[in-house]
Design a protein around this motif. Structure first.
Motif, mmCIF file in Angstrom:
data_model
loop_
_atom_site.group_PDB
_atom_site.id
_atom_site.type_symbol
_atom_site.label_atom_id
_atom_site.label_comp_id
_atom_site.label_asym_id
_atom_site.label_seq_id
_atom_site.Cartn_x
_atom_site.Cartn_y
_atom_site.Cartn_z
ATOM 1 N N TYR A 146 0.859 -1.194 0.000
ATOM 2 C CA TYR A 146 0.000 0.000 0.000
ATOM 3 C C TYR A 146 0.894 1.241 0.000
ATOM 4 O O TYR A 146 2.043 1.188 0.436
ATOM 5 C CB TYR A 146 -0.880 0.039 1.255
ATOM 6 N N ARG A 147 0.329 2.370 -0.423
ATOM 7 C CA ARG A 147 1.105 3.613 -0.536
ATOM 8 C C ARG A 147 1.387 4.235 0.837
ATOM 9 O O ARG A 147 0.467 4.534 1.595
ATOM 10 C CB ARG A 147 0.318 4.607 -1.403
ATOM 11 N N ALA A 148 2.683 4.449 1.145
ATOM 12 C CA ALA A 148 3.058 5.035 2.442
ATOM 13 C C ALA A 148 3.390 6.522 2.338
ATOM 14 O O ALA A 148 3.515 7.206 3.354
ATOM 15 C CB ALA A 148 4.255 4.294 3.030
ATOM 16 N N SER A 149 3.593 7.024 1.097
ATOM 17 C CA SER A 149 3.736 8.473 0.850
ATOM 18 C C SER A 149 4.901 9.133 1.588
ATOM 19 O O SER A 149 4.836 10.300 1.950
ATOM 20 C CB SER A 149 2.431 9.197 1.205
ATOM 21 N N HIS A 150 5.964 8.383 1.788
ATOM 22 C CA HIS A 150 7.175 8.931 2.421
ATOM 23 C C HIS A 150 8.079 9.518 1.332
ATOM 24 O O HIS A 150 8.452 10.684 1.398
ATOM 25 C CB HIS A 150 7.834 7.805 3.209
ATOM 26 N N ILE A 151 8.416 8.695 0.335
ATOM 27 C CA ILE A 151 9.034 9.187 -0.905
ATOM 28 C C ILE A 151 8.308 8.475 -2.043
ATOM 29 O O ILE A 151 7.483 7.584 -1.791
ATOM 30 C CB ILE A 151 10.559 8.882 -0.985
ATOM 31 N N LEU A 152 8.635 8.827 -3.274
ATOM 32 C CA LEU A 152 7.988 8.193 -4.422
ATOM 33 C C LEU A 152 8.148 6.663 -4.343
ATOM 34 O O LEU A 152 9.242 6.160 -4.117
ATOM 35 C CB LEU A 152 8.628 8.717 -5.710
ATOM 36 N N GLY A 173 4.953 8.617 5.500
ATOM 37 C CA GLY A 173 4.943 10.042 5.156
ATOM 38 C C GLY A 173 3.994 10.843 6.033
ATOM 39 O O GLY A 173 3.533 10.379 7.071
ATOM 40 N N ARG A 174 3.690 12.055 5.581
ATOM 41 C CA ARG A 174 2.894 12.984 6.384
ATOM 42 C C ARG A 174 1.517 13.191 5.763
ATOM 43 O O ARG A 174 1.327 12.968 4.576
ATOM 44 C CB ARG A 174 3.626 14.329 6.457
ATOM 45 N N GLU A 195 7.526 2.551 12.268
ATOM 46 C CA GLU A 195 8.681 3.433 12.466
ATOM 47 C C GLU A 195 8.347 4.514 13.499
ATOM 48 O O GLU A 195 7.165 4.795 13.756
ATOM 49 C CB GLU A 195 9.070 4.093 11.136
ATOM 50 N N SER A 196 9.378 5.118 14.094
ATOM 51 C CA SER A 196 9.132 6.148 15.109
ATOM 52 C C SER A 196 10.212 7.230 15.063
ATOM 53 O O SER A 196 10.581 7.779 16.093
ATOM 54 C CB SER A 196 9.101 5.514 16.498
ATOM 55 N N THR A 197 10.696 7.534 13.846
ATOM 56 C CA THR A 197 11.769 8.531 13.702
ATOM 57 C C THR A 197 11.430 9.810 14.472
ATOM 58 O O THR A 197 12.261 10.367 15.176
ATOM 59 C CB THR A 197 11.973 8.869 12.203
ATOM 60 N N TYR A 198 10.191 10.279 14.313
ATOM 61 C CA TYR A 198 9.741 11.493 15.014
ATOM 62 C C TYR A 198 8.668 11.139 16.052
ATOM 63 O O TYR A 198 7.715 11.885 16.252
ATOM 64 C CB TYR A 198 9.217 12.524 14.007
ATOM 65 N N GLY A 199 8.849 9.978 16.693
ATOM 66 C CA GLY A 199 7.850 9.475 17.636
ATOM 67 C C GLY A 199 7.688 10.312 18.886
ATOM 68 O O GLY A 199 6.711 10.159 19.620
ATOM 69 N N ASN A 200 8.651 11.196 19.155
ATOM 70 C CA ASN A 200 8.542 12.048 20.345
ATOM 71 C C ASN A 200 8.403 13.520 19.970
ATOM 72 O O ASN A 200 8.643 14.398 20.784
ATOM 73 C CB ASN A 200 9.763 11.858 21.258
ATOM 74 N N HIS A 387 9.088 12.331 6.949
ATOM 75 C CA HIS A 387 8.522 11.389 7.933
ATOM 76 C C HIS A 387 7.351 12.036 8.662
ATOM 77 O O HIS A 387 7.407 13.218 9.010
ATOM 78 C CB HIS A 387 9.561 11.030 9.000
ATOM 79 N N GLY A 388 6.336 11.240 8.943
ATOM 80 C CA GLY A 388 5.258 11.729 9.779
ATOM 81 C C GLY A 388 5.753 12.010 11.187
ATOM 82 O O GLY A 388 6.706 11.377 11.653
ATOM 83 N N ASP A 389 5.136 12.988 11.882
ATOM 84 C CA ASP A 389 5.462 13.182 13.298
ATOM 85 C C ASP A 389 4.544 12.275 14.125
ATOM 86 O O ASP A 389 3.794 11.462 13.572
ATOM 87 C CB ASP A 389 5.368 14.660 13.697
#
Ligand SMILES: [Zn+2]
Length: 443
Positions: A146-152, A173-174, A195-200, A387-389
Protein backbone atom coordinates in the motif's frame (compact mmCIF):
# COMPACT_ATOMS: atom_id res chain seq x y z
CA UNK A 1 1.93 -22.54 13.51
CA UNK A 2 3.22 -19.57 15.46
CA UNK A 3 4.68 -16.63 13.62
CA UNK A 4 7.74 -14.78 14.78
CA UNK A 5 9.72 -11.61 14.21
CA UNK A 6 13.43 -10.95 14.42
CA UNK A 7 15.06 -7.57 13.81
CA UNK A 8 18.60 -7.25 12.45
CA UNK A 9 18.78 -3.44 12.32
CA UNK A 10 16.64 -0.32 12.12
CA UNK A 11 15.32 -0.97 15.61
CA UNK A 12 17.27 1.03 18.17
CA UNK A 13 18.50 3.36 15.43
CA UNK A 14 16.95 4.80 12.29
CA UNK A 15 19.28 3.02 9.86
CA UNK A 16 20.04 -0.57 8.84
CA UNK A 17 16.42 -1.83 8.62
CA UNK A 18 16.30 -5.63 8.17
CA UNK A 19 13.32 -7.46 9.63
CA UNK A 20 12.69 -11.20 9.39
CA UNK A 21 9.10 -12.42 9.53
CA UNK A 22 8.48 -16.14 9.88
CA UNK A 23 4.86 -16.80 8.97
CA UNK A 24 3.16 -20.02 7.86
CA UNK A 25 6.60 -21.65 7.68
CA UNK A 26 7.94 -19.03 5.24
CA UNK A 27 10.88 -16.70 5.93
CA UNK A 28 10.33 -13.20 4.60
CA UNK A 29 12.90 -10.43 4.93
CA UNK A 30 11.41 -6.94 4.95
CA UNK A 31 14.00 -4.35 3.85
CA UNK A 32 17.75 -4.77 3.54
CA UNK A 33 19.16 -1.49 4.80
CA UNK A 34 22.70 -0.28 5.34
CA UNK A 35 23.69 1.22 8.67
CA UNK A 36 24.70 4.83 8.07
CA UNK A 37 25.98 7.81 10.02
CA UNK A 38 28.54 7.78 12.78
CA UNK A 39 31.51 5.52 12.25
CA UNK A 40 30.45 3.02 14.91
CA UNK A 41 27.14 2.57 13.11
CA UNK A 42 28.95 2.12 9.79
CA UNK A 43 30.97 -0.59 11.50
CA UNK A 44 27.77 -2.46 12.26
CA UNK A 45 27.53 -3.28 8.54
CA UNK A 46 30.61 -5.40 9.10
CA UNK A 47 29.25 -7.46 11.98
CA UNK A 48 28.20 -10.94 10.92
CA UNK A 49 24.43 -11.23 11.23
CA UNK A 50 22.69 -14.32 12.47
CA UNK A 51 20.72 -14.69 9.27
CA UNK A 52 20.82 -17.73 7.00
CA UNK A 53 20.57 -16.02 3.62
CA UNK A 54 19.70 -19.24 1.81
CA UNK A 55 16.69 -19.80 4.08
CA UNK A 56 14.98 -16.56 2.97
CA UNK A 57 12.00 -17.25 0.71
CA UNK A 58 11.53 -13.67 -0.50
CA UNK A 59 12.71 -10.12 0.17
CA UNK A 60 10.31 -7.16 0.28
CA UNK A 61 11.69 -3.63 -0.12
CA UNK A 62 9.53 -0.80 1.26
CA UNK A 63 11.39 2.07 -0.44
CA UNK A 64 14.58 3.19 -2.16
CA UNK A 65 16.44 4.92 0.69
CA UNK A 66 19.76 3.18 1.31
CA UNK A 67 18.98 2.56 4.97
CA UNK A 68 16.20 0.29 3.65
CA UNK A 69 17.72 -1.20 0.48
CA UNK A 70 21.47 -0.44 0.51
CA UNK A 71 22.47 -3.90 1.79
CA UNK A 72 20.67 -5.73 -1.03
CA UNK A 73 23.59 -6.16 -3.48
CA UNK A 74 25.67 -7.52 -0.58
CA UNK A 75 23.07 -10.26 0.01
CA UNK A 76 23.24 -11.08 -3.70
CA UNK A 77 27.03 -11.29 -3.47
CA UNK A 78 26.55 -13.64 -0.48
CA UNK A 79 24.36 -15.96 -2.56
CA UNK A 80 20.72 -14.83 -2.24
CA UNK A 81 18.93 -15.98 -5.41
CA UNK A 82 15.19 -15.79 -4.65
CA UNK A 83 12.81 -13.01 -5.62
CA UNK A 84 12.93 -9.42 -4.42
CA UNK A 85 9.69 -7.41 -4.50
CA UNK A 86 9.32 -3.64 -4.86
CA UNK A 87 7.07 -1.11 -6.60
CA UNK A 88 8.06 0.09 -10.09
CA UNK A 89 8.96 3.55 -8.74
CA UNK A 90 11.09 2.03 -5.97
CA UNK A 91 12.89 -0.12 -8.55
CA UNK A 92 13.70 2.96 -10.66
CA UNK A 93 14.92 4.93 -7.66
CA UNK A 94 16.88 1.93 -6.29
CA UNK A 95 18.79 1.74 -9.56
CA UNK A 96 19.98 5.31 -8.97
CA UNK A 97 20.65 4.99 -5.23
CA UNK A 98 22.37 1.57 -5.36
CA UNK A 99 24.58 2.52 -8.32
CA UNK A 100 25.57 5.68 -6.45
CA UNK A 101 26.22 3.64 -3.30
CA UNK A 102 28.55 1.26 -5.18
CA UNK A 103 30.32 4.27 -6.72
CA UNK A 104 30.81 5.93 -3.32
CA UNK A 105 32.21 2.70 -1.84
CA UNK A 106 34.67 2.46 -4.71
CA UNK A 107 35.78 6.09 -4.33
CA UNK A 108 36.16 6.09 -0.56
CA UNK A 109 39.46 4.51 0.29
CA UNK A 110 38.62 4.20 3.99
CA UNK A 111 35.30 2.36 3.64
CA UNK A 112 34.76 -1.31 2.91
CA UNK A 113 33.61 -2.26 -0.58
CA UNK A 114 30.60 -4.44 0.21
CA UNK A 115 29.61 -4.68 -3.45
CA UNK A 116 30.26 -3.32 -6.91
CA UNK A 117 28.16 -2.33 -9.94
CA UNK A 118 27.92 -6.00 -11.01
CA UNK A 119 26.22 -6.96 -7.75
CA UNK A 120 23.87 -3.97 -8.10
CA UNK A 121 22.98 -5.03 -11.63
CA UNK A 122 22.27 -8.62 -10.53
CA UNK A 123 20.17 -7.42 -7.59
CA UNK A 124 18.01 -5.23 -9.83
CA UNK A 125 17.45 -8.15 -12.23
CA UNK A 126 16.02 -10.20 -9.35
CA UNK A 127 13.36 -7.58 -8.56
CA UNK A 128 9.76 -8.38 -9.39
CA UNK A 129 7.53 -5.32 -9.60
CA UNK A 130 4.43 -5.18 -7.39
CA UNK A 131 1.47 -2.82 -7.62
CA UNK A 132 -0.26 -1.17 -4.70
CA UNK A 133 -3.34 -3.12 -3.54
CA UNK A 134 -2.64 -6.03 -5.93
CA UNK A 135 -1.93 -9.02 -3.69
CA UNK A 136 0.55 -11.77 -4.43
CA UNK A 137 0.72 -15.18 -2.76
CA UNK A 138 3.87 -16.95 -1.60
CA UNK A 139 3.81 -20.19 0.45
CA UNK A 140 0.15 -19.63 1.29
CA UNK A 141 0.70 -16.07 2.54
CA UNK A 142 -1.15 -13.19 0.87
CA UNK A 143 1.10 -10.13 0.57
CA UNK A 144 -0.12 -6.64 -0.31
CA UNK A 145 1.68 -3.34 -0.81
CA UNK A 146 0.00 0.00 0.00
CA UNK A 147 1.10 3.61 -0.54
CA UNK A 148 3.06 5.03 2.44
CA UNK A 149 3.74 8.47 0.85
CA UNK A 150 7.18 8.93 2.42
CA UNK A 151 9.03 9.19 -0.91
CA UNK A 152 7.99 8.19 -4.42
CA UNK A 153 7.09 4.47 -4.52
CA UNK A 154 7.33 4.01 -0.74
CA UNK A 155 5.01 1.40 0.73
CA UNK A 156 3.70 -0.31 3.80
CA UNK A 157 3.40 -4.07 3.40
CA UNK A 158 0.81 -6.49 4.77
CA UNK A 159 1.26 -10.27 5.23
CA UNK A 160 -1.94 -12.25 5.76
CA UNK A 161 -2.88 -15.87 6.43
CA UNK A 162 -6.15 -17.17 7.80
CA UNK A 163 -6.62 -15.69 11.25
CA UNK A 164 -3.46 -13.59 11.24
CA UNK A 165 -2.32 -10.33 9.69
CA UNK A 166 1.02 -8.53 10.10
CA UNK A 167 1.91 -5.11 8.65
CA UNK A 168 5.24 -3.27 8.32
CA UNK A 169 4.88 0.51 8.03
CA UNK A 170 8.23 1.07 6.29
CA UNK A 171 8.89 4.80 6.58
CA UNK A 172 5.61 6.66 6.77
CA UNK A 173 4.94 10.04 5.16
CA UNK A 174 2.89 12.98 6.38
CA UNK A 175 -0.74 13.95 6.06
CA UNK A 176 0.19 17.50 5.00
CA UNK A 177 3.24 17.22 2.77
CA UNK A 178 4.16 19.76 0.10
CA UNK A 179 4.75 16.99 -2.40
CA UNK A 180 3.31 13.61 -1.36
CA UNK A 181 -0.39 12.83 -1.20
CA UNK A 182 -1.52 11.37 2.15
CA UNK A 183 -0.70 7.72 3.01
CA UNK A 184 -3.38 5.09 2.39
CA UNK A 185 -5.46 3.99 5.37
CA UNK A 186 -4.02 1.16 7.43
CA UNK A 187 -5.33 -2.25 6.34
CA UNK A 188 -6.82 -4.72 8.87
CA UNK A 189 -3.89 -5.95 10.92
CA UNK A 190 -3.35 -7.73 14.26
CA UNK A 191 0.34 -6.88 14.51
CA UNK A 192 1.88 -3.62 13.32
CA UNK A 193 5.59 -2.88 13.08
CA UNK A 194 5.90 0.89 12.89
CA UNK A 195 8.68 3.43 12.47
CA UNK A 196 9.13 6.15 15.11
CA UNK A 197 11.77 8.53 13.70
CA UNK A 198 9.74 11.49 15.01
CA UNK A 199 7.85 9.47 17.64
CA UNK A 200 8.54 12.05 20.35
CA UNK A 201 8.01 15.20 18.30
CA UNK A 202 5.48 17.37 16.53
CA UNK A 203 6.80 18.93 13.34
CA UNK A 204 7.30 22.66 13.69
CA UNK A 205 4.62 24.50 11.79
CA UNK A 206 7.32 26.72 10.33
CA UNK A 207 6.56 28.16 6.94
CA UNK A 208 9.44 26.93 4.81
CA UNK A 209 8.29 28.97 1.84
CA UNK A 210 8.46 32.29 3.74
CA UNK A 211 11.89 31.50 5.11
CA UNK A 212 13.15 30.57 1.66
CA UNK A 213 11.71 33.82 0.24
CA UNK A 214 13.67 35.81 2.87
CA UNK A 215 16.85 33.94 1.97
CA UNK A 216 16.34 34.69 -1.75
CA UNK A 217 15.62 38.39 -1.05
CA UNK A 218 18.87 38.73 0.92
CA UNK A 219 20.83 36.74 -1.66
CA UNK A 220 19.75 39.16 -4.41
CA UNK A 221 20.43 42.21 -2.24
CA UNK A 222 23.91 41.10 -1.12
CA UNK A 223 24.86 39.16 -4.30
CA UNK A 224 25.18 35.96 -2.29
CA UNK A 225 25.71 32.38 -3.29
CA UNK A 226 23.28 30.18 -1.36
CA UNK A 227 24.30 26.53 -0.95
CA UNK A 228 21.49 24.08 -0.22
CA UNK A 229 22.71 20.55 0.57
CA UNK A 230 19.74 18.30 -0.28
CA UNK A 231 18.99 14.58 -0.29
CA UNK A 232 18.76 13.52 -3.93
CA UNK A 233 15.48 11.66 -3.40
CA UNK A 234 12.45 13.78 -2.55
CA UNK A 235 14.09 16.76 -0.79
CA UNK A 236 15.82 18.01 -3.96
CA UNK A 237 12.52 17.89 -5.87
CA UNK A 238 10.68 19.63 -3.03
CA UNK A 239 13.28 22.43 -2.82
CA UNK A 240 13.35 22.89 -6.60
CA UNK A 241 9.55 23.08 -6.63
CA UNK A 242 9.52 25.76 -3.91
CA UNK A 243 12.33 27.71 -5.59
CA UNK A 244 10.64 27.59 -9.00
CA UNK A 245 7.38 28.79 -7.47
CA UNK A 246 9.00 31.62 -5.51
CA UNK A 247 11.30 32.86 -8.25
CA UNK A 248 8.34 33.27 -10.61
CA UNK A 249 7.75 36.54 -8.71
CA UNK A 250 9.55 39.41 -10.43
CA UNK A 251 11.25 40.61 -7.23
CA UNK A 252 12.67 37.15 -6.41
CA UNK A 253 14.37 36.23 -9.67
CA UNK A 254 17.69 34.52 -9.09
CA UNK A 255 19.62 31.80 -10.99
CA UNK A 256 18.98 28.27 -9.64
CA UNK A 257 21.58 25.56 -10.18
CA UNK A 258 21.07 21.82 -9.72
CA UNK A 259 24.43 20.12 -9.38
CA UNK A 260 25.14 16.37 -9.40
CA UNK A 261 23.88 13.54 -11.59
CA UNK A 262 21.91 11.69 -8.91
CA UNK A 263 19.62 14.63 -8.13
CA UNK A 264 19.04 15.16 -11.85
CA UNK A 265 18.16 11.49 -12.51
CA UNK A 266 15.80 11.35 -9.54
CA UNK A 267 14.06 14.58 -10.57
CA UNK A 268 13.44 13.04 -14.01
CA UNK A 269 11.93 9.92 -12.37
CA UNK A 270 9.68 12.12 -10.20
CA UNK A 271 8.55 14.01 -13.30
CA UNK A 272 7.54 10.76 -15.03
CA UNK A 273 5.63 9.55 -11.96
CA UNK A 274 3.87 12.77 -11.02
CA UNK A 275 0.45 11.03 -10.95
CA UNK A 276 1.34 9.96 -7.38
CA UNK A 277 2.45 13.46 -6.34
CA UNK A 278 0.92 16.84 -5.62
CA UNK A 279 3.25 18.37 -8.21
CA UNK A 280 2.08 17.96 -11.80
CA UNK A 281 4.20 16.93 -14.78
CA UNK A 282 3.76 20.46 -16.12
CA UNK A 283 5.16 21.90 -12.89
CA UNK A 284 8.14 19.56 -13.20
CA UNK A 285 8.63 20.78 -16.78
CA UNK A 286 8.69 24.33 -15.43
CA UNK A 287 11.36 23.29 -12.94
CA UNK A 288 13.53 21.94 -15.75
CA UNK A 289 13.01 25.15 -17.77
CA UNK A 290 13.92 27.27 -14.80
CA UNK A 291 17.10 25.58 -13.52
CA UNK A 292 20.61 25.28 -14.82
CA UNK A 293 21.89 21.70 -14.65
CA UNK A 294 25.50 20.84 -13.95
CA UNK A 295 26.01 17.15 -14.47
CA UNK A 296 29.55 16.56 -15.72
CA UNK A 297 32.82 17.25 -13.95
CA UNK A 298 34.11 19.57 -16.74
CA UNK A 299 31.03 21.76 -16.43
CA UNK A 300 31.41 21.76 -12.66
CA UNK A 301 35.04 22.89 -12.80
CA UNK A 302 34.11 25.65 -15.23
CA UNK A 303 31.18 26.72 -13.08
CA UNK A 304 33.24 26.84 -9.89
CA UNK A 305 35.78 29.15 -11.51
CA UNK A 306 33.39 31.50 -13.29
CA UNK A 307 30.14 31.74 -11.37
CA UNK A 308 29.27 34.29 -8.73
CA UNK A 309 26.28 35.40 -6.70
CA UNK A 310 23.48 36.02 -6.57
CA UNK A 311 22.67 32.36 -7.17
CA UNK A 312 21.24 29.30 -5.44
CA UNK A 313 22.99 25.95 -5.73
CA UNK A 314 21.14 22.74 -4.81
CA UNK A 315 23.47 19.74 -4.52
CA UNK A 316 23.85 16.40 -2.75
CA UNK A 317 24.53 14.85 -0.46
CA UNK A 318 22.01 16.12 2.04
CA UNK A 319 24.28 15.67 5.08
CA UNK A 320 27.43 16.73 3.16
CA UNK A 321 28.95 13.27 3.60
CA UNK A 322 29.91 13.17 -0.09
CA UNK A 323 28.71 14.38 -3.49
CA UNK A 324 29.24 17.61 -5.42
CA UNK A 325 28.15 19.80 -2.49
CA UNK A 326 31.72 19.37 -1.18
CA UNK A 327 33.22 21.04 -4.26
CA UNK A 328 30.73 23.91 -3.86
CA UNK A 329 31.54 24.18 -0.17
CA UNK A 330 35.22 24.52 -0.95
CA UNK A 331 34.57 27.11 -3.68
CA UNK A 332 31.90 29.23 -1.97
CA UNK A 333 31.92 28.29 1.72
CA UNK A 334 35.05 30.28 2.54
CA UNK A 335 33.29 33.56 1.69
CA UNK A 336 31.56 35.23 4.66
CA UNK A 337 29.00 36.85 2.34
CA UNK A 338 27.55 33.47 1.33
CA UNK A 339 25.11 31.23 3.18
CA UNK A 340 24.61 27.48 3.64
CA UNK A 341 21.00 26.42 4.20
CA UNK A 342 20.18 23.03 5.74
CA UNK A 343 16.73 21.65 4.99
CA UNK A 344 16.81 18.22 6.60
CA UNK A 345 17.95 15.98 9.42
CA UNK A 346 21.74 15.96 10.00
CA UNK A 347 23.00 12.76 11.66
CA UNK A 348 25.75 12.78 14.27
CA UNK A 349 29.19 12.38 12.75
CA UNK A 350 28.32 14.06 9.43
CA UNK A 351 29.86 17.28 8.10
CA UNK A 352 26.39 18.84 8.03
CA UNK A 353 25.98 18.24 11.76
CA UNK A 354 29.47 19.59 12.43
CA UNK A 355 28.65 22.90 10.68
CA UNK A 356 25.26 23.13 12.39
CA UNK A 357 27.12 22.73 15.69
CA UNK A 358 29.31 25.71 14.77
CA UNK A 359 32.55 23.79 14.21
CA UNK A 360 33.73 25.49 11.01
CA UNK A 361 37.15 23.86 10.57
CA UNK A 362 36.47 21.20 8.00
CA UNK A 363 38.39 18.36 6.41
CA UNK A 364 36.82 16.96 3.28
CA UNK A 365 37.74 14.09 1.01
CA UNK A 366 36.90 15.35 -2.45
CA UNK A 367 39.27 13.35 -4.65
CA UNK A 368 42.03 14.72 -2.44
CA UNK A 369 41.93 15.76 1.22
CA UNK A 370 41.18 19.47 1.74
CA UNK A 371 41.30 21.36 5.02
CA UNK A 372 39.81 24.86 5.38
CA UNK A 373 37.64 27.08 7.53
CA UNK A 374 34.03 27.72 6.52
CA UNK A 375 33.18 31.44 6.77
CA UNK A 376 29.66 31.43 5.33
CA UNK A 377 26.59 31.86 7.52
CA UNK A 378 24.65 28.74 8.47
CA UNK A 379 20.85 28.70 8.25
CA UNK A 380 18.29 25.97 8.72
CA UNK A 381 14.76 25.53 7.35
CA UNK A 382 12.45 23.32 9.41
CA UNK A 383 9.25 21.57 8.47
CA UNK A 384 10.24 19.75 5.26
CA UNK A 385 10.66 16.26 6.75
CA UNK A 386 9.42 13.27 4.72
CA UNK A 387 8.52 11.39 7.93
CA UNK A 388 5.26 11.73 9.78
CA UNK A 389 5.46 13.18 13.30
CA UNK A 390 3.84 11.43 16.28
CA UNK A 391 0.39 12.80 15.41
CA UNK A 392 0.67 11.63 11.79
CA UNK A 393 1.75 8.17 13.01
CA UNK A 394 -1.13 7.96 15.50
CA UNK A 395 -3.65 9.17 12.94
CA UNK A 396 -2.45 6.44 10.57
CA UNK A 397 -2.64 3.73 13.27
CA UNK A 398 -6.27 4.76 13.81
CA UNK A 399 -7.07 5.13 10.10
CA UNK A 400 -8.09 1.49 9.51
CA UNK A 401 -11.33 -0.30 10.39
CA UNK A 402 -9.74 -1.66 13.55
CA UNK A 403 -6.74 -0.71 15.65
CA UNK A 404 -3.92 -3.33 15.77
CA UNK A 405 -3.70 -5.40 18.98
CA UNK A 406 0.10 -5.37 19.13
CA UNK A 407 2.44 -2.64 17.98
CA UNK A 408 6.21 -3.05 17.65
CA UNK A 409 7.86 0.38 17.75
CA UNK A 410 11.07 0.40 15.70
CA UNK A 411 13.23 2.74 13.55
CA UNK A 412 13.89 5.39 16.18
CA UNK A 413 16.41 6.47 18.78
CA UNK A 414 15.50 4.95 22.15
CA UNK A 415 13.97 8.15 23.59
CA UNK A 416 11.74 8.55 20.51
CA UNK A 417 10.68 4.89 20.64
CA UNK A 418 9.87 4.90 24.36
CA UNK A 419 7.94 8.16 24.08
CA UNK A 420 5.96 6.87 21.11
CA UNK A 421 5.20 3.56 22.87
CA UNK A 422 3.67 5.54 25.75
CA UNK A 423 1.87 7.87 23.34
CA UNK A 424 0.31 4.88 21.53
CA UNK A 425 -0.76 3.13 24.72
CA UNK A 426 -2.29 6.34 26.07
CA UNK A 427 -4.26 7.02 22.90
CA UNK A 428 -5.28 3.54 21.69
CA UNK A 429 -6.31 0.13 23.04
CA UNK A 430 -3.13 -1.43 21.58
CA UNK A 431 -0.27 -2.86 23.58
CA UNK A 432 3.08 -1.55 22.37
CA UNK A 433 6.61 -2.89 22.69
CA UNK A 434 10.08 -1.55 21.82
CA UNK A 435 11.86 -4.68 20.55
CA UNK A 436 15.61 -5.25 20.71
CA UNK A 437 17.92 -6.15 17.87
CA UNK A 438 18.70 -9.86 17.46
CA UNK A 439 15.96 -11.20 19.79
CA UNK A 440 13.14 -13.47 18.63
CA UNK A 441 9.56 -12.34 19.22
CA UNK A 442 6.62 -14.73 18.93
CA UNK A 443 3.52 -13.05 17.58
ZN1 LIG B 1 13.17 6.52 4.20
Amino acid sequence: MNSSLKFFGGVETVTGSKHLLNINGANFLVDTGLFQGEKYIDKKNDEPIDLDILSIDAIFITHAHLDHCGYLPYLIRKGYRNKIYATAETLELMKVSLEDSAKLMKNKKESKHYYDQNDVHRALLQVEVVKWEKSLRIKGVEITYYRASHILGSSFVNFKIKGESVTFSGDLGRYHSIMQIAPQDLCDTDTLIIESTYGNRDHADANAEDKLADIITDAIKYKRTVLIPAFAIDRTQMILHLLTKLTAHSNLQIPIVLSGSMGIKVTEIYKRSSEFLKISEEEFENIFKRIRIIEHSNDLENFLVKSQGPQIIVAGSGMMSGGTILAHLEAFGQDANNVIVFTGFQANGTLGKQLLNGDMNVRIENQEIKVFEVQSKIESIEGLSAHGDRNDLLRWIKSGRKVPQRIFVIHGEDDAREAFKEFVEKNTESSAICPREGLLYDI
